[in-house]
Write an enzyme that holds these catalytic residues in place. Structure first.
Site, PDB file in Angstrom:
ATOM      1  N   HIS A  55      -6.802   6.840  -1.544  1.00 58.18           N
ATOM      2  CA  HIS A  55      -6.200   7.686  -0.497  1.00 58.18           C
ATOM      3  C   HIS A  55      -6.453   9.168  -0.743  1.00 58.18           C
ATOM      4  CE1 HIS A  55      -3.693   4.483   1.490  1.00 58.18           C
ATOM      5  NE2 HIS A  55      -3.825   3.921   0.299  1.00 58.18           N
ATOM      6  N   ASN A 127       1.095   1.788   5.359  1.00 56.33           N
ATOM      7  CA  ASN A 127      -0.240   1.880   5.940  1.00 56.33           C
ATOM      8  C   ASN A 127      -0.146   1.704   7.457  1.00 56.33           C
ATOM      9  OD1 ASN A 127      -1.766   2.313   3.617  1.00 56.33           O
ATOM     10  ND2 ASN A 127      -2.119   0.137   3.243  1.00 56.33           N
TER      11      ASN A 127
HETATM   12  C1  HEM Z   1      -1.805   6.001  -2.917  1.00 57.17           C
HETATM   13  C2  HEM Z   1      -1.486   2.581  -6.320  1.00 57.17           C
HETATM   14  C3  HEM Z   1      -0.677  -0.742  -2.903  1.00 57.17           C
HETATM   15  C4  HEM Z   1      -0.229   2.783   0.350  1.00 57.17           C
HETATM   16  C5  HEM Z   1      -1.858   5.345  -4.116  1.00 57.17           C
HETATM   17  C6  HEM Z   1      -2.157   5.957  -5.382  1.00 57.17           C
HETATM   18  C7  HEM Z   1      -2.058   5.017  -6.335  1.00 57.17           C
HETATM   19  C8  HEM Z   1      -1.712   3.783  -5.680  1.00 57.17           C
HETATM   20  C9  HEM Z   1      -2.253   5.178  -7.834  1.00 57.17           C
HETATM   21  C10 HEM Z   1      -2.495   7.432  -5.574  1.00 57.17           C
HETATM   22  C11 HEM Z   1      -1.260   8.266  -5.451  1.00 57.17           C
HETATM   23  C12 HEM Z   1      -1.482   9.727  -5.713  1.00 57.17           C
HETATM   24  O1  HEM Z   1      -2.344  10.076  -6.515  1.00 57.17           O
HETATM   25  O2  HEM Z   1      -0.736  10.545  -5.122  1.00 57.17           O
HETATM   26  C13 HEM Z   1      -1.201   1.389  -5.695  1.00 57.17           C
HETATM   27  C14 HEM Z   1      -0.956   0.136  -6.370  1.00 57.17           C
HETATM   28  C15 HEM Z   1      -0.749  -0.799  -5.401  1.00 57.17           C
HETATM   29  C16 HEM Z   1      -0.853  -0.125  -4.121  1.00 57.17           C
HETATM   30  C17 HEM Z   1      -0.930  -0.052  -7.884  1.00 57.17           C
HETATM   31  C18 HEM Z   1      -0.455  -2.271  -5.515  1.00 57.17           C
HETATM   32  C19 HEM Z   1      -0.071  -2.873  -6.598  1.00 57.17           C
HETATM   33  C20 HEM Z   1      -0.453  -0.088  -1.735  1.00 57.17           C
HETATM   34  C21 HEM Z   1       0.041  -0.687  -0.517  1.00 57.17           C
HETATM   35  C22 HEM Z   1       0.172   0.318   0.394  1.00 57.17           C
HETATM   36  C23 HEM Z   1      -0.245   1.552  -0.250  1.00 57.17           C
HETATM   37  C24 HEM Z   1       0.394  -2.144  -0.366  1.00 57.17           C
HETATM   38  C25 HEM Z   1       0.674   0.266   1.805  1.00 57.17           C
HETATM   39  C26 HEM Z   1       1.477  -0.654   2.252  1.00 57.17           C
HETATM   40  C27 HEM Z   1      -0.612   3.949  -0.264  1.00 57.17           C
HETATM   41  C28 HEM Z   1      -0.652   5.228   0.408  1.00 57.17           C
HETATM   42  C29 HEM Z   1      -1.103   6.155  -0.534  1.00 57.17           C
HETATM   43  C30 HEM Z   1      -1.349   5.431  -1.761  1.00 57.17           C
HETATM   44  C31 HEM Z   1      -0.254   5.515   1.851  1.00 57.17           C
HETATM   45  C32 HEM Z   1      -1.341   7.634  -0.286  1.00 57.17           C
HETATM   46  C33 HEM Z   1      -0.043   8.412  -0.454  1.00 57.17           C
HETATM   47  C34 HEM Z   1      -0.286   9.860  -0.108  1.00 57.17           C
HETATM   48  O3  HEM Z   1      -0.549  10.136   1.090  1.00 57.17           O
HETATM   49  O4  HEM Z   1      -0.217  10.693  -1.015  1.00 57.17           O
HETATM   50  N1  HEM Z   1      -1.612   3.999  -4.314  1.00 57.17           N
HETATM   51  N2  HEM Z   1      -1.126   1.197  -4.335  1.00 57.17           N
HETATM   52  N3  HEM Z   1      -0.623   1.272  -1.529  1.00 57.17           N
HETATM   53  N4  HEM Z   1      -1.027   4.097  -1.561  1.00 57.17           N
HETATM   54 FE1  HEM Z   1      -1.099   2.670  -2.929  1.00 57.17          FE
END
Ligand code: HEM
Ligand code: NDP
Length: 482
Positions: A55, A127
């Protein structure tokens, strides 16, 4: 000076020049004593924080949510009480691309909201799809690696993407969304948002419910076709950031209705599929959506780095009245996000204005790099000196009974824990003729990339045949496989 402010150094002293370094003679070598030049070079070298590991490319805006219906029988959370108005910040993003990548690439879109409530921050990090590719956090890192770049040539590779997906049949529902035209939204304003996971709600009496959030665009759904999205990559890589920024600037404030599906706590045990499985939706026929309010985005960030790049969302930010469900993906995410923020932004990221709650913080956590607000003595709890104390009664209701053998399990005990039932329902009952035709041709186009092997293409056909035989047939025909 014509009323202009003077340039200063970062310590506030007047800067000696905006243009000329201190030298020995007009053409001579430079002097180490030009501390302002050195400050400019040193600060420049430290301008970037690491981009988000996923992201990375996104944009955001400020807004507010208003609740119009009474759902106090389901949750006591202040932000969801009738009449409540809560400020928020929303960041949209693509998933796989890097910070400079194009906005219109085929990908799910992040839909992350930070609510600045009277009870502290509540984050809903979802999402634009109600489901996800995998159901166990053990597979998340591998899934993302398959979407990113190869080790040898540093290129993205459709063969490894389909290799992973076809070996992970639980991905079929989300890949159906991704390969449909909803994988290329025309703008962030024209797509829905979903909390995706199932969450726990509990009311003032401690009664518990399971909840799913649906944030429905009031602008209507609008997608690009594959050809339009591809053309836009060349035309304007920042098309979605620009669209949102310009809309808000001209006063065209986008809005979404806030809907929920509610499942009584006890019904989870013997529902027809695991209601905590992130690859599944709850069919509306079983659990209708209830509209409880709406939110609007009405203010652009004044500073992209401070408000968007340094924003840190965390699914573990709950307020009293809301808690996690046993969804294994959600459980994994509760750890992952605060951990990545400590690395990416810094240990005290929660003190930055975009992340700081709008309520006083009385935390016994202290010190660390760049911390500027610390509680005075006493520095420990419990204490007899009148320091802050936790009142556990606020969380009465967020506990429930769990028991079982410690194990690693696919956990599929319900009648319809099948990976293909719901994507099949999407194909059979929801998609129109044009949607089906575009889904088929988008899959064929994607799986025709030159790096695709015949072996993986055959598995692609099998995968889509499992969703529906007509779809499998269309894909086979497109790929030239009998
Ligand atoms: C961002 C991990 C599943 C939505 C991220 C980031 C990590 C991460 C490490 C970066 C955050 C940052 O640096 O600020 C994970 C892991 C998941 C997972 C370990 C599953 C085990 C999901 C799922 C969704 C999701 C299922 C949605 C339903 C997002 C969104 C961001 C993000 C929207 C961006 C947040 C922003 O705008 O700063 N995720 N994620 N992720 N993830 Fe996940
Ligand atoms: P419904 O007919 O009650 O709901 C279908 C849902 O699909 C609506 O939310 C609709 O809302 C959405 N939809 C319409 N066109 C598309 C599209 N091209 N791509 C993705 N979603 C679309 O049926 P069920 O609730 O029984 O669900 C049937 C299937 O619909 C599910 O298997 C799932 O694939 C899909 N779906 C279900 C959702 C749910 O929460 N139950 C949510 C989203 C999709 P809209 O057009 O406003 O998006």
């Amino acid at each position: 000076m014509n009323g202009r402010p003077r340039t200063t150094t970062d310590s506030g002293t007047p800067a000696p020049s905006d243009e000329f370094s201190l030298s020995v003679g007009p053409g001579g070598p430079l002097l180490l004593q030009d501390h302002y030049l050195i400050q400019k070079m040193a600060q420049f070298n430290r301008e970037r924080v690491p981009e988000r590991v996923v992201h990375a490319k996104g944009g955001g805006a400020h807004g507010f949510m208003e609740i119009t219906e009474d759902v106090s029988q389901f949750t006591k959370a202040g932000l969801f009480q009738k009449g409540a108005r809560t400020d928020l910040f929303l960041r949209f993003s693509t998933v796989a691309g890097e910070l400079g990548s194009a906005d219109t690439q085929r990908d799910p879109r992040g839909f992350a909201i930070k609510f600045y409530t009277d009870e502290g921050n509540y984050d809903l990090v979802g999402n634009n799809t109600p489901i996800f590719f995998v159901r166990d956090p053990q597979k998340f890192q591998d899934f993302i690696h398959s979407q990113k770049r190869r080790a040898d040539n540093h290129m993205r590779d459709h063969n490894m993407q389909w290799d992973f997906w076809t070996l992970s049949p639980e991905s079929a529902h989300q890949v159906t969304f991704l390969m449909s035209d909803r994988g290329t939204p025309a703008s962030w304003r024209h797509m829905h948002g979903f909390g995706s996971h199932t969450f726990l709600w509990y009311n003032a009496a401690g009664e518990k419910f399971w909840v799913k959030y649906h944030l429905r665009t009031e602008q209507g759904i609008k997608n690009f076709t594959d050809a339009e999205a591809t053309a836009m990559i060349a035309q304007d890589a920042d098309f979605h950031i620009r669209d949102l920024y310009d809309a808000i600037k001209r006063g065209d404030h986008p809005s979404w209705t806030v809907n929920v599906q509610i499942m009584p706590f006890e019904e989870a045990a013997d529902y027809r599929f695991n209601p905590f499985d992130l690859t599944k939706v709850w069919p509306h026929g079983d659990y209708p959506e209830i509209t409880i309010g709406r939110f609007t985005l009405n203010r652009n960030p004044a500073n992209y780095f401070a408000e968007v790049e340094q924003a840190g969302f965390e699914p573990s930010n709950f307020v009293p009245g809301i808690g996690p469900s046993p969804d294994k993906m959600l459980q994994g995410r509760l750890f992952s996000y605060p951990d990545t923020h400590r690395y990416r932004i810094g240990a005290n990221y929660q003190q930055l204005p975009i992340n700081a709650p709008k309520v006083p913080v009385h935390s016994y956590n202290r010190d660390g790099a760049m911390r500027y607000a610390n509680m005075p003595d006493p520095v420990y709890a419990p204490n007899s000196m009148g320091g802050p104390a936790a009142f556990e009664d606020l969380y009465a209701g967020d506990t429930y009974h769990v028991t079982g053998e410690i194990m690693r399990s696919a956990y599929r005990p319900h009648a319809e824990d099948d990976d293909f039932v719901q994507p099949r329902a999407l194909w059979e009952n929801v998609l129109g003729d044009e949607d089906r035709a575009n889904l088929t041709s988008n899959i064929v186009g994607h799986a025709s990339a030159p790096e695709m092997t015949r072996e993986v293409q055959k598995r692609v056909v099998e995968y889509w045949t499992n969703v529906h035989k007509d779809l499998g047939q269309g894909v086979a025909q497109g790929l030239g496989i009998d």
